[in-house]
Design an enzyme around this catalytic site. Structure first.
Site, PDB file in Angstrom:
ATOM      1  N   GLY A  36       0.868  -1.192   0.000  1.00  0.00           N
ATOM      2  CA  GLY A  36       0.000   0.000   0.000  1.00  0.00           C
ATOM      3  C   GLY A  36       0.890   1.222   0.000  1.00  0.00           C
ATOM      4  N   ALA A  92       0.200   4.500  -1.023  1.00  0.00           N
ATOM      5  CA  ALA A  92      -0.351   5.857  -1.056  1.00  0.00           C
ATOM      6  C   ALA A  92       0.503   6.695  -0.093  1.00  0.00           C
ATOM      7  CB  ALA A  92      -1.818   5.840  -0.656  1.00  0.00           C
ATOM      8  N   VAL A  93       0.035   7.846   0.330  1.00  0.00           N
ATOM      9  CA  VAL A  93       0.905   8.773   1.055  1.00  0.00           C
ATOM     10  C   VAL A  93       1.481   8.165   2.341  1.00  0.00           C
ATOM     11  CG1 VAL A  93      -1.158   9.920   1.954  1.00  0.00           C
ATOM     12  CG2 VAL A  93       1.030  11.067   2.118  1.00  0.00           C
ATOM     13  N   ASN A 112      -5.880   2.654   9.934  1.00  0.00           N
ATOM     14  CA  ASN A 112      -6.771   3.033  11.040  1.00  0.00           C
ATOM     15  C   ASN A 112      -7.910   2.036  11.162  1.00  0.00           C
ATOM     16  OD1 ASN A 112      -5.785   5.237  12.425  1.00  0.00           O
ATOM     17  ND2 ASN A 112      -6.536   6.697  10.908  1.00  0.00           N
ATOM     18  N   SER A 144       0.291   7.128  14.604  1.00  0.00           N
ATOM     19  CA  SER A 144      -0.198   8.509  14.637  1.00  0.00           C
ATOM     20  C   SER A 144       0.884   9.481  14.206  1.00  0.00           C
ATOM     21  CB  SER A 144      -0.683   8.892  16.029  1.00  0.00           C
ATOM     22  OG  SER A 144      -1.085  10.247  16.017  1.00  0.00           O
ATOM     23  N   GLY A 165       0.238  11.437  11.120  1.00  0.00           N
ATOM     24  CA  GLY A 165      -0.040  11.846   9.752  1.00  0.00           C
ATOM     25  C   GLY A 165       1.114  11.527   8.816  1.00  0.00           C
ATOM     26  N   LYS A 205      -5.177   3.610  19.935  1.00  0.00           N
ATOM     27  CA  LYS A 205      -5.107   4.609  18.855  1.00  0.00           C
ATOM     28  C   LYS A 205      -6.470   5.296  18.707  1.00  0.00           C
ATOM     29  CE  LYS A 205      -3.597   6.863  15.170  1.00  0.00           C
ATOM     30  NZ  LYS A 205      -4.671   7.188  14.290  1.00  0.00           N
ATOM     31  N   HIS A 227      -6.737   7.667  21.548  1.00  0.00           N
ATOM     32  CA  HIS A 227      -5.852   8.798  21.221  1.00  0.00           C
ATOM     33  C   HIS A 227      -6.594   9.792  20.324  1.00  0.00           C
ATOM     34  CE1 HIS A 227      -3.329  10.816  18.222  1.00  0.00           C
ATOM     35  NE2 HIS A 227      -2.370  10.890  19.129  1.00  0.00           N
ATOM     36  N   ASN A 228      -7.234   9.280  19.287  1.00  0.00           N
ATOM     37  CA  ASN A 228      -7.952  10.175  18.371  1.00  0.00           C
ATOM     38  C   ASN A 228      -9.125  10.848  19.060  1.00  0.00           C
ATOM     39  OD1 ASN A 228      -6.152   8.996  16.578  1.00  0.00           O
ATOM     40  ND2 ASN A 228      -7.614   8.962  14.912  1.00  0.00           N
ATOM     41  N   GLU A 233      -7.782  13.596  21.010  1.00  0.00           N
ATOM     42  CA  GLU A 233      -7.434  14.648  20.035  1.00  0.00           C
ATOM     43  C   GLU A 233      -8.671  15.512  19.708  1.00  0.00           C
ATOM     44  OE1 GLU A 233      -5.389  12.947  16.561  1.00  0.00           O
ATOM     45  OE2 GLU A 233      -6.743  14.113  15.290  1.00  0.00           O
ATOM     46  N   LYS A 241     -13.530  11.775  10.399  1.00  0.00           N
ATOM     47  CA  LYS A 241     -13.427  10.505   9.679  1.00  0.00           C
ATOM     48  C   LYS A 241     -13.933   9.336  10.519  1.00  0.00           C
ATOM     49  CE  LYS A 241      -9.270  10.381   7.576  1.00  0.00           C
ATOM     50  NZ  LYS A 241      -8.233  10.187   6.597  1.00  0.00           N
ATOM     51  N   ARG A 254     -18.894  19.028  16.571  1.00  0.00           N
ATOM     52  CA  ARG A 254     -18.640  18.954  15.127  1.00  0.00           C
ATOM     53  C   ARG A 254     -19.950  18.660  14.390  1.00  0.00           C
ATOM     54  NH1 ARG A 254     -12.864  15.974  13.741  1.00  0.00           N
ATOM     55  NH2 ARG A 254     -11.650  16.910  15.419  1.00  0.00           N
ATOM     56  N   ARG A 256     -37.055   5.438  39.319  1.00  0.00           N
ATOM     57  CA  ARG A 256     -36.975   4.126  38.672  1.00  0.00           C
ATOM     58  C   ARG A 256     -37.751   3.090  39.470  1.00  0.00           C
ATOM     59  NH1 ARG A 256     -32.046   1.775  38.543  1.00  0.00           N
ATOM     60  NH2 ARG A 256     -32.533   0.614  36.665  1.00  0.00           N
TER      61      ARG A 256
HETATM   62  P1  NDP Z   1      -5.694   5.447   1.485  1.00  0.00           P
HETATM   63  O1  NDP Z   1      -6.468   5.230   2.714  1.00  0.00           O
HETATM   64  O2  NDP Z   1      -6.117   6.534   0.549  1.00  0.00           O
HETATM   65  O3  NDP Z   1      -5.657   4.073   0.664  1.00  0.00           O
HETATM   66  C1  NDP Z   1      -5.059   3.980  -0.616  1.00  0.00           C
HETATM   67  C2  NDP Z   1      -4.175   2.756  -0.697  1.00  0.00           C
HETATM   68  O4  NDP Z   1      -4.949   1.574  -0.416  1.00  0.00           O
HETATM   69  C3  NDP Z   1      -3.617   2.570  -2.076  1.00  0.00           C
HETATM   70  O5  NDP Z   1      -2.318   2.044  -1.959  1.00  0.00           O
HETATM   71  C4  NDP Z   1      -4.567   1.560  -2.685  1.00  0.00           C
HETATM   72  O6  NDP Z   1      -4.016   0.845  -3.764  1.00  0.00           O
HETATM   73  C5  NDP Z   1      -4.794   0.671  -1.507  1.00  0.00           C
HETATM   74  N1  NDP Z   1      -5.986  -0.174  -1.611  1.00  0.00           N
HETATM   75  C6  NDP Z   1      -7.269   0.200  -1.439  1.00  0.00           C
HETATM   76  N2  NDP Z   1      -8.081  -0.861  -1.609  1.00  0.00           N
HETATM   77  C7  NDP Z   1      -7.294  -1.923  -1.894  1.00  0.00           C
HETATM   78  C8  NDP Z   1      -7.550  -3.297  -2.158  1.00  0.00           C
HETATM   79  N3  NDP Z   1      -8.798  -3.788  -2.167  1.00  0.00           N
HETATM   80  N4  NDP Z   1      -6.499  -4.088  -2.397  1.00  0.00           N
HETATM   81  C9  NDP Z   1      -5.246  -3.608  -2.394  1.00  0.00           C
HETATM   82  N5  NDP Z   1      -4.945  -2.328  -2.149  1.00  0.00           N
HETATM   83  C10 NDP Z   1      -5.954  -1.491  -1.897  1.00  0.00           C
HETATM   84  O7  NDP Z   1      -4.136   5.626   1.805  1.00  0.00           O
HETATM   85  P2  NDP Z   1      -3.435   6.501   2.950  1.00  0.00           P
HETATM   86  O8  NDP Z   1      -1.985   6.418   2.676  1.00  0.00           O
HETATM   87  O9  NDP Z   1      -4.063   7.832   3.080  1.00  0.00           O
HETATM   88  O10 NDP Z   1      -3.766   5.701   4.294  1.00  0.00           O
HETATM   89  C11 NDP Z   1      -3.368   4.358   4.509  1.00  0.00           C
HETATM   90  C12 NDP Z   1      -3.881   3.902   5.849  1.00  0.00           C
HETATM   91  O11 NDP Z   1      -3.320   4.721   6.865  1.00  0.00           O
HETATM   92  C13 NDP Z   1      -5.389   4.007   6.019  1.00  0.00           C
HETATM   93  O12 NDP Z   1      -5.852   2.931   6.806  1.00  0.00           O
HETATM   94  C14 NDP Z   1      -5.596   5.281   6.769  1.00  0.00           C
HETATM   95  O13 NDP Z   1      -6.761   5.258   7.584  1.00  0.00           O
HETATM   96  C15 NDP Z   1      -4.367   5.337   7.608  1.00  0.00           C
HETATM   97  N6  NDP Z   1      -3.979   6.725   7.851  1.00  0.00           N
HETATM   98  C16 NDP Z   1      -3.433   7.057   9.004  1.00  0.00           C
HETATM   99  C17 NDP Z   1      -3.067   8.334   9.270  1.00  0.00           C
HETATM  100  C18 NDP Z   1      -2.439   8.600  10.544  1.00  0.00           C
HETATM  101  O14 NDP Z   1      -2.108   9.718  10.867  1.00  0.00           O
HETATM  102  N7  NDP Z   1      -2.241   7.577  11.316  1.00  0.00           N
HETATM  103  C19 NDP Z   1      -3.218   9.431   8.348  1.00  0.00           C
HETATM  104  C20 NDP Z   1      -3.743   9.003   7.138  1.00  0.00           C
HETATM  105  C21 NDP Z   1      -4.117   7.690   6.924  1.00  0.00           C
HETATM  106  P3  NDP Z   1      -4.153   1.417  -5.267  1.00  0.00           P
HETATM  107  O15 NDP Z   1      -3.023   2.373  -5.450  1.00  0.00           O
HETATM  108  O16 NDP Z   1      -4.035   0.202  -6.127  1.00  0.00           O
HETATM  109  O17 NDP Z   1      -5.503   2.073  -5.379  1.00  0.00           O
END
Ligand code: NDP
Length: 479
Positions: A9, A11-12, A102, A128, A130, A182, A185-186, A189, A260, A287, A444
């Protein structure tokens, strides 16, 4: 295999965590993402990391040395289950699957059990801080087995934030313990942010301070007991000017707060466990109220006669600081109560002092304050509530009059301060000689024969309300 750790995985969060891992001595990091383009992009942009990239999950697994250890950072929920299954089909007994997303701790408990039955280690871990934390050092809250911690511990210690020379990671407890804390913690927060927002609102709308003056107030507060990441970023957000209009950015941001969901989870679990986390609850509800534009519009049109802000004392800024601090102590005390209750319910042995330690850096609620909590549990591990720790009891007592003044002024001026006022109500409830719960027990018993206990003798009693109103001793009601 040649990589001692893998990340699935990219992503960011996953990318940053992978780069953090790769930057530490001794780590070689395998990376895999469902969509290969993302993997290619990461590897191209960061040649210095020396990633071992795989296009298929089979290759990824083959790249890992034993015991295979892979951290999943994908979208929580179905995505996590899908990736866990792909890894579990290929992993062998003793290998470790880590979920750093998360996740809901109930999912983590289920996943740990299912994978344990297949001979695999599963570690759900809270992370935690970000994106910034993931890259430079997060606060890490792993659950799972002691066996998995032996392998994983050194790796996590190498990438965690550092507070006073100690890495911000500890083995919180088994199975879902990490994701549970966690979640709390949130929740804390949320409460902390709400209290800061109330302080800002009161100082601005009742105290008459300008946004520029407020920047200085928060900067000043950040040099004392309130010193924390959230106070620091509050000053930065307030100092930001909107490029388009030239006004403070905060004045052009729509006043409807999003979320979220981890705050909601915290309150739902607290309700189930019977723990009054009113500070977190008020923050979640505040909120929700903010995000009801139709109701707010209808009320603004209906309520035309708003109270005029009363005169405020010269000490108002410091009064609000004291109210904020006391309310914050209450919110943290309640959050720690929830962790104690969760640990009891789910069978976790959670060291509260160790937990406070790993929240001192890397995470969103990092604060000088956490050192006080560390000290409190070091002195008395079985503290009934943080509010009776001598340091916190003193801190609250010395600000108590100011706290009451601020809540009174908020009520008189019509500026909502649900966090401050509910925290004070909680404090007064715990401190009261007698609570009107006695009357509630009477009610009661009246309508439901739910019985009551007496202050002067043992047993359970019922008044024959619809008969001659005499009292009888009963066996305890199960209602
Ligand atoms: P996202 O939550 O946006 O998830 C995107 C990633 O998940 C991509 O790599 C995507 O792959 C993959 N993905 C989604 N569905 C599937 C699937 N069915 N099979 C395989 N891969 C899949 O990414 P973030 O980086 O924002 O967050 C990752 C995790 O970290 C999340 O659980 C999030 O809640 C948590 N988080 C925690 C934070 C913190 O401060 N602790 C802050 C932000 C996030 P593809 O590229 O192929 O689409």
């Amino acid at each position: 295999g040649r990589a001692n750790i893998g990340v699935v995985g990219l992503a960011v969060m996953g990318s940053n965590l992978a780069r953090n891992l790769a930057s530490r001595e001794g780590n070689t990091v395998a990376v895999y993402n469902r969509t290969y383009a993302r993997t290619e992009e990461l590897v191209t942009e960061h040649p210095e990391a020396g990633f071992l990239a795989s296009e298929t999950i089979d290759d990824f697994v083959a790249t890992l040395t034993k015991p295979r250890t892979a951290i999943i950072m994908v979208q929580a929920g179905k995505g996590t289950d899908a990736v866990i299954e792909q890894l579990a089909e290929r992993f062998e007994p003793g290998d470790i699957i880590v979920d750093g997303g998360n996740a809901n701790f109930n999912d983590t408990i289920r996943r740990e059990r299912e994978l344990r039955e297949r001979g695999l280690n599963f570690v759900g871990t809270g992370i935690s801080g970000g994106e910034e934390g993931a890259l430079n050092g997060p606060s890490i809250m792993p659950g799972g087995s002691a066996e998995a911690w032996e392998t994983l511990g050194p790796i996590l210690k190498s990438i965690a934030a550092v507070a006073e020379g100690e890495p911000c990671v500890t083995h919180v407890g088994t199975d879902g313990a990490g994701h549970f804390v966690k979640m709390v913690h949130n929740g804390i927060e949320y409460a902390d942010m709400q209290l800061i927002a109330e302080a800002y609102d009161l100082l601005r709308r009742v105290g008459g301070l300008s946004v520029e003056q407020l920047v200085d107030v928060f900067k000043d507060w950040n040099t004392g007991d309130l010193e924390s990441y959230l106070i620091e970023i509050t000053a930065e957000v307030l100092a930001q000017k909107d490029a388009e209009t030239g006004s403070p950015l905060v004045d052009v941001i729509l006043d409807e707060a999003g979320s979220k969901g981890t705050g909601v989870w915290t309150v739902q679990n607290a309700l189930g466990l019977g723990i009054p986390v009113s500070g977190i609850g008020e923050a979640v509800f505040a909120r929700a109220v903010s995000s009801k534009p139709a109701q707010r519009g209808a009320m603004r049109a209906s309520v035309t006669n708003r109270p005029k802000p009363p005169e405020v004392p010269d000490t108002f800024v410091d009064d609000v600081r004291a109210a904020l601090y006391a309310s914050k102590v209450v919110a943290y005390a309640q959050g720690f109560d929830l962790i104690v209750a969760g640990a009891k319910e789910y069978g976790w042995d959670i060291d509260l002092g160790a937990l406070a330690k790993i929240w001192r850096a890397g995470c969103i609620i990092r604060a000088r304050f956490l050192n006080r909590i560390v000290d409190a549990y070091a002195t008395e591990p079985d503290l009934e509530t943080l509010l009776v720790d001598p340091y916190f009891a003193d801190a609250v007592a010395s600000g108590e009059e100011a706290w009451r003044r601020v809540v009174g002024i908020a009520a008189a001026s019509g500026v909502p301060a649900p966090g401050f006022s509910s925290a004070l109500a909680y404090f007064d409830s715990l401190a009261a000689d007698r609570l009107p719960a006695a009357l509630i027990q009477g009610q009661r018993d009246f309508f439901g024969a739910h019985t009551y206990k007496r202050v002067d003798k043992d047993g359970t009693f019922h008044t024959l309300w619809s008969d001659d109103r005499s009292e009888i001793a009963t066996t305890p009601s199960t209602h």
